[in-house]
Write a protein that holds these residues in place. Structure first.
Motif, PDB file in Angstrom:
ATOM      1  N   LYS A 267     -12.656   7.089   5.321  1.00 23.54           N
ATOM      2  CA  LYS A 267     -13.015   5.748   5.799  1.00 23.54           C
ATOM      3  C   LYS A 267     -11.800   4.854   5.644  1.00 23.54           C
ATOM      4  O   LYS A 267     -11.377   4.659   4.512  1.00 23.54           O
ATOM      5  CB  LYS A 267     -14.183   5.198   4.989  1.00 23.54           C
ATOM      6  CG  LYS A 267     -14.462   3.724   5.324  1.00 23.54           C
ATOM      7  CD  LYS A 267     -15.588   3.139   4.500  1.00 23.54           C
ATOM      8  CE  LYS A 267     -15.757   1.671   4.801  1.00 23.54           C
ATOM      9  NZ  LYS A 267     -16.882   1.082   4.095  1.00 23.54           N
TER      10      LYS A 267
ATOM     11  N   GLU B 216     -21.606   6.012   5.292  1.00 27.09           N
ATOM     12  CA  GLU B 216     -22.862   6.444   5.894  1.00 27.09           C
ATOM     13  C   GLU B 216     -22.617   6.783   7.365  1.00 27.09           C
ATOM     14  O   GLU B 216     -21.648   6.301   7.957  1.00 27.09           O
ATOM     15  CB  GLU B 216     -23.904   5.321   5.802  1.00 27.09           C
ATOM     16  CG  GLU B 216     -24.169   4.831   4.388  1.00 27.09           C
ATOM     17  CD  GLU B 216     -24.953   5.818   3.534  1.00 27.09           C
ATOM     18  OE1 GLU B 216     -25.544   6.756   4.094  1.00 27.09           O
ATOM     19  OE2 GLU B 216     -24.949   5.648   2.303  1.00 27.09           O
TER      20      GLU B 216
ATOM     21  N   GLN C 226     -19.647   9.335  -4.444  1.00 26.23           N
ATOM     22  CA  GLN C 226     -20.931   9.297  -3.739  1.00 26.23           C
ATOM     23  C   GLN C 226     -21.106  10.592  -2.951  1.00 26.23           C
ATOM     24  O   GLN C 226     -20.165  11.062  -2.297  1.00 26.23           O
ATOM     25  CB  GLN C 226     -20.962   8.093  -2.780  1.00 26.23           C
ATOM     26  CG  GLN C 226     -22.349   7.777  -2.267  1.00 26.23           C
ATOM     27  CD  GLN C 226     -22.409   6.506  -1.433  1.00 26.23           C
ATOM     28  OE1 GLN C 226     -21.405   5.845  -1.201  1.00 26.23           O
ATOM     29  NE2 GLN C 226     -23.592   6.161  -0.973  1.00 26.23           N
TER      30      GLN C 226
ATOM     31  N   ARG D 182     -31.728  -1.031  11.256  1.00 24.86           N
ATOM     32  CA  ARG D 182     -31.383  -1.889  10.123  1.00 24.86           C
ATOM     33  C   ARG D 182     -32.058  -3.242  10.238  1.00 24.86           C
ATOM     34  O   ARG D 182     -32.539  -3.794   9.248  1.00 24.86           O
ATOM     35  CB  ARG D 182     -29.865  -2.059  10.033  1.00 24.86           C
ATOM     36  CG  ARG D 182     -29.166  -0.831   9.497  1.00 24.86           C
ATOM     37  CD  ARG D 182     -27.670  -0.968   9.599  1.00 24.86           C
ATOM     38  NE  ARG D 182     -27.038   0.148   8.932  1.00 24.86           N
ATOM     39  CZ  ARG D 182     -26.771   0.204   7.638  1.00 24.86           C
ATOM     40  NH1 ARG D 182     -27.050  -0.822   6.874  1.00 24.86           N
ATOM     41  NH2 ARG D 182     -26.209   1.264   7.105  1.00 24.86           N
TER      42      ARG D 182
ATOM     43  N   LYS E 209     -21.382  -2.850  10.510  1.00 24.38           N
ATOM     44  CA  LYS E 209     -22.801  -2.501  10.519  1.00 24.38           C
ATOM     45  C   LYS E 209     -23.555  -3.587   9.770  1.00 24.38           C
ATOM     46  O   LYS E 209     -23.028  -4.197   8.841  1.00 24.38           O
ATOM     47  CB  LYS E 209     -23.056  -1.111   9.946  1.00 24.38           C
ATOM     48  CG  LYS E 209     -22.609  -0.894   8.536  1.00 24.38           C
ATOM     49  CD  LYS E 209     -22.918   0.516   8.059  1.00 24.38           C
ATOM     50  CE  LYS E 209     -21.976   1.571   8.579  1.00 24.38           C
ATOM     51  NZ  LYS E 209     -22.151   2.865   7.956  1.00 24.38           N
TER      52      LYS E 209
HETATM   53  P1  XMP Z   1     -20.326   2.198   4.741  1.00 24.97           P
HETATM   54  O1  XMP Z   1     -21.266   3.141   5.426  1.00 24.97           O
HETATM   55  O2  XMP Z   1     -20.449   0.788   5.258  1.00 24.97           O
HETATM   56  O3  XMP Z   1     -20.829   2.156   3.232  1.00 24.97           O
HETATM   57  O4  XMP Z   1     -18.924   2.677   4.699  1.00 24.97           O
HETATM   58  C1  XMP Z   1     -20.171   1.561   2.160  1.00 24.97           C
HETATM   59  C2  XMP Z   1     -21.109   1.625   0.966  1.00 24.97           C
HETATM   60  O5  XMP Z   1     -22.259   0.790   1.206  1.00 24.97           O
HETATM   61  C3  XMP Z   1     -23.456   1.563   1.165  1.00 24.97           C
HETATM   62  N1  XMP Z   1     -24.325   1.036   2.240  1.00 24.97           N
HETATM   63  C4  XMP Z   1     -25.326   0.151   2.061  1.00 24.97           C
HETATM   64  N2  XMP Z   1     -25.780  -0.446   0.947  1.00 24.97           N
HETATM   65  N3  XMP Z   1     -27.422  -1.599   2.223  1.00 24.97           N
HETATM   66  C5  XMP Z   1     -26.858  -1.308   1.041  1.00 24.97           C
HETATM   67  O6  XMP Z   1     -27.299  -1.842   0.036  1.00 24.97           O
HETATM   68  C6  XMP Z   1     -27.026  -1.041   3.395  1.00 24.97           C
HETATM   69  O7  XMP Z   1     -27.566  -1.334   4.448  1.00 24.97           O
HETATM   70  C7  XMP Z   1     -25.909  -0.128   3.301  1.00 24.97           C
HETATM   71  N4  XMP Z   1     -25.230   0.592   4.232  1.00 24.97           N
HETATM   72  C8  XMP Z   1     -24.249   1.290   3.546  1.00 24.97           C
HETATM   73  C9  XMP Z   1     -23.025   2.992   1.379  1.00 24.97           C
HETATM   74  O8  XMP Z   1     -23.938   3.920   0.817  1.00 24.97           O
HETATM   75  C10 XMP Z   1     -21.655   3.021   0.728  1.00 24.97           C
HETATM   76  O9  XMP Z   1     -21.750   3.197  -0.657  1.00 24.97           O
END
Ligand code: XMP
Length: 507
Positions: A499, A505, A428, A292, A340
């Motif tokens: 979650k 992700e 999603q 990242r 993250k």
């Molecule tokens: P997580 O994995 O954090 O994802 O539970 C929550 C939502 O965010 C999206 N996601 C991202 N969107 N940059 C983005 O613009 C990123 O680095 C990123 N990482 C996760 C993910 O698809 C989900 O909808």
């Protein structure tokens, strides 16, 4: 100031969600640090104390000034906020015998305006280790759960309430009703609308940018598209959009985005093909945070390089949302944990040659969709599923190779086509490729191929999510199609994790 609610941030992943829920009720709410000056707090019509990751029994746990309870404003303490309320007013808080995480039924034991209109048994969402053991003077118990004697408490004379559970997450079945009851108790009026936000933000951008030029990284997703359109509304053709092709897009992604914006016709858009550069930078990298950060850094370097070719380009517009900031560990009070690093927040290099414009930083995804609709963007953009900035690079676990990218693209296209065709209500869905091999038997021969993971979730705000209960027939169709059509994949598995404890992700 009337009709304003301040939410004091003690670092919970859900702190901002509370402000968001209050705004949904039509009342303006703002998230402020936990030690926000009393004088300013006095402007609010009500105050909410958020949850937080700490335990009051730990040294250095965040505290709040006792004086806020004497301001004469209705106060609602949530989780850590409830424990803190009890503690500061002379009660006692200790580590509970049993921690409560996840869905928990509470029983309302005493009628109160905060539970008005609710049945005596309610499903709530709990997430705590500590709990109150002795109530402060003047407080009564309003509700209990099997493991928590003080699931809800109040001093009705001073309109001070405490909830051990989280009313702001959708897993609490009547959470929004409880927050609405609290707002009713505070007497705040419904005077807030997203339209006001749009007008104010456009005016702010104009004022900030003056005669400069702005560069915007457009990915084609809702966030960057709405950001670009908003900035375009403010400064017109002085906005230059750049679509960086990092080579981690889904099947036909870049072509489709370019076509959509060509039809939409307003934005000044250039595509930069940087796939080889990204591939080189990520060769051999397996750690998700490192991936990242490399991607975030390279994006910025490319924008800087391109911006040098544009006169007066001093600003970079990004579609950062509140959820990106909070999971990257950026909270108002600086007290949240890093989950993250979203490429556009925690993934940013420390130094870069732009000033940032992030007009959506206070908002959640569905609010952004609403703004997109107000701005007249086509449905293909406003209704688009989220896709992480680093793209398939974070959907391939471990090292990224051309072979894995091709396999994932082909399998992902099948997953998306089948679920979209089924019209199941899923927010999603996509495929993930782990870097492991599995033994299979195809055409009477042994194979040693990659598995594919199907991920499909239902959610309203992406802060919490459930795995989607997709019909078995649909899952079977996907599995058969993938293993028949995508040579190199010999197994398909379905991710049944919500979650928390998972994230949406895999990286
Ligand atoms: P997580 O994995 O954090 O994802 O539970 C929550 C939502 O965010 C999206 N996601 C991202 N969107 N940059 C983005 O613009 C990123 O680095 C990123 N990482 C996760 C993910 O698809 C989900 O909808």
């Amino acid at each position: 100031m009337k009709n304003l609610v301040y939410v004091l941030d003690f670092g919970s992943q859900y702190s901002h969600l509370i402000t968001r829920r209050i705004r949904e009720l039509g009342v303006y709410a703002e998230l402020v640090p936990h030690n926000f000056p009393l004088k300013k707090l006095q402007q609010a019509q009500a105050i909410i104390l958020s949850g937080g990751p700490q335990n009051l029994s730990e040294r250095g746990a965040l505290r709040v000034s006792k004086a806020i309870f004497k301001l004469g404003r209705p106060i609602l303490g949530i989780c850590y906020g409830q424990q803190l309320t009890a503690f500061e007013l002379g009660g006692e808080v200790r580590a509970g015998k049993t921690s409560e995480y996840g869905p928990m039924e509470i029983k309302i034991t005493k009628a109160s305006p905060i539970f008005q209109g609710l049945r005596p048994k309610q499903m709530t969402w709990m997430s705590h280790g500590d709990q109150i053991t002795v109530l402060p003077a003047g407080f009564v118990t309003l509700a209990q759960s099997a493991n928590c004697r003080y699931a809800a408490i109040a001093d009705e004379n001073y309109k001070i309430y405490g909830l051990q559970f989280h009313p702001e997450v959708t897993n609490t079945e009547n959470g929004q009703k409880i927050l609405a009851n609290f707002i009713k108790i505070s007497g705040a009026q419904k005077t807030w609308q997203l339209k006001d936000f749009l007008e104010k933000t456009t005016a702010d951008i104009k004022k900030k940018v003056k005669k400069d030029t702005v560069v915007c990284g457009l990915s084609g997703g809702v966030d960057s598209s709405v950001t670009a359109t908003l900035v375009h509304k403010a400064i017109g053709q002085r906005l230059h959009c750049i679509l960086v092709n990092h080579g981690f897009g889904r099947l036909n992604e870049i072509e489709e985005i370019v076509e959509t914006f060509r039809k939409y016709g307003k934005l000044n858009l250039r595509v930069i093909d940087a796939a080889l550069e990204f591939q080189d930078a990520l060769r051999g990298v397996t750690d998700p945070e490192q991936k990242r950060k490399i991607i975030g850094g390279l994006f910025i370097r490319i924008f800087e390089r391109e911006a040098k070719k544009i006169k007066n380009a001093k600003w970079l517009a990004q579609g950062t949302l509140y959820t990106d900031a909070i999971t990257s560990g950026v909270s108002v009070g600086g007290t949240a944990a890093v989950i993250k690093s979203h490429h556009n927040v925690g993934g940013l290099p420390k130094k870069f040659g732009f000033k940032l414009i992030e007009p959506l930083r206070e908002l959640y995804k569905d609010e952004v969709r609403q703004i997109g609709r107000l701005l007249g963007l086509p449905k293909s953009i406003t209704e688009r599923q989220p896709f992480p900035g680093p793209g398939l690079a974070v959907r391939i676990i471990g090292e990224i190779t051309e072979e894995k990218l091709d396999l994932l693209r082909a399998a992902d296209a099948i997953v998306r086509e089948e679920i979209s065709k089924s019209r199941e209500s899923v927010q999603q869905y996509f495929a993930v490729l782990p870097s492991i091999h599995a033994v299979g038997v195809q055409g009477d021969a042994r194979t040693y191929g990659y598995p594919i993971i199907i991920r499909a979730i239902t959610t309203t705000d992406y802060m919490t999510a459930h795995w989607a209960k997709l019909p078995h027939e649909l899952l079977e169709r996907i599995s058969v199609r993938i293993t028949n059509k995508v040579r190199g994949i010999n197994r398909v598995v379905y991710d049944i994790t919500s979650k928390p404890p998972g994230t949406v992700e895999w990286e």
